[in-house]
Design a protein around this motif. Structure first.
Motif, short mmCIF file in Angstrom:
data_model
loop_
_atom_site.label_atom_id
_atom_site.label_comp_id
_atom_site.label_asym_id
_atom_site.label_seq_id
_atom_site.Cartn_x
_atom_site.Cartn_y
_atom_site.Cartn_z
N GLU A 1 0.83 -1.34 -0.12
CA GLU A 1 -0.03 0.00 0.17
C GLU A 1 0.96 1.14 -0.06
OE1 GLU A 1 -3.37 2.14 2.58
OE2 GLU A 1 -2.74 0.21 3.19
N ASP B 1 -3.44 2.70 -9.31
CA ASP B 1 -4.58 3.42 -9.09
C ASP B 1 -4.63 3.42 -7.40
OD1 ASP B 1 -4.55 0.62 -8.92
OD2 ASP B 1 -6.87 0.52 -9.23
N SER B 2 -5.87 4.37 -6.95
CA SER B 2 -6.03 4.48 -5.80
C SER B 2 -6.44 3.20 -5.10
CB SER B 2 -6.98 5.73 -5.23
OG SER B 2 -8.27 5.47 -5.98
N LYS B 3 -7.35 2.25 -5.42
CA LYS B 3 -7.63 1.16 -4.97
C LYS B 3 -6.58 0.02 -4.87
CE LYS B 3 -12.42 1.89 -6.31
NZ LYS B 3 -13.66 1.46 -6.78
N MET C 1 -5.31 -1.95 -7.46
CA MET C 1 -5.37 -3.03 -8.37
C MET C 1 -3.93 -3.59 -8.96
SD MET C 1 -8.17 -3.98 -11.15
CE MET C 1 -8.41 -5.27 -12.11
#
Length: 153
Positions: free
Chosen positions: A78, A98-100, A102
């Motif tokens: 993260e 990306d912010s998630k 993936m």
């Protein structure tokens, strides 16, 4: 009814660097430019980790260290994703992070987790073998004790 279906398919995000619609993990992986130097290095790193996992199967302490390092790398994914998202222009042609998370999950964490699963499977197998050997020794000792008691009687 057909108008709502067309609206649903158009709501699927189109990737910024290709014309493929991202509808699954496979199409997502197809959109990645695997010829980038840092991605080739990442793939080489994963091959190295896999080979190290296989070669440390008989060396328990080395495998513990390897397992802990891989779990630590997955835990830090993260933070690595945030760092890479801020500095992607320094090493990449496209913004993959990306912010998630993936992308980092698929190309970084999943291969490391695959290696840790292999290590845990080896540990379970070795534990099973050790327990089997221990039980066989216990049964042999018990049989020897019983035979020695029969001889003394």
């Amino acid at each position: 009814m057909t108008g709502s279906k067309a609206q649903n398919t158009s709501s699927i995000p189109i990737d910024a660097f290709s014309n493929l619609r991202v509808t699954s993990v496979w199409t997502f992986l197809q959109t990645i430019q695997w010829s980038e130097t840092w991605l080739i290095g990442l793939l080489a790193f994963h091959v190295f980790c896999f080979v190290a996992t296989l070669f440390t199967c008989k060396h328990y302490r080395l495998q513990i260290c390897l397992f802990l390092m891989m779990v630590g790398m997955v835990a830090s994914a993260e933070y690595l994703n945030e760092l890479a998202a801020m500095n992607w222009r320094l090493f990449s042609k496209f913004q993959y992070f990306d912010s998630k998370g993936m992308f980092i999950s698929l190309v970084y964490s999943v291969p490391l987790l695959f290696n840790t699963i292999i290590i845990v499977a080896v540990w379970v197998y070795r534990t099973f073998c050790t327990m089997t050997e221990l039980k066989i020794l216990q049964l042999k000792r018990k049989a020897a004790r019983q035979q020695s008691q029969k001889k003394t009687q």
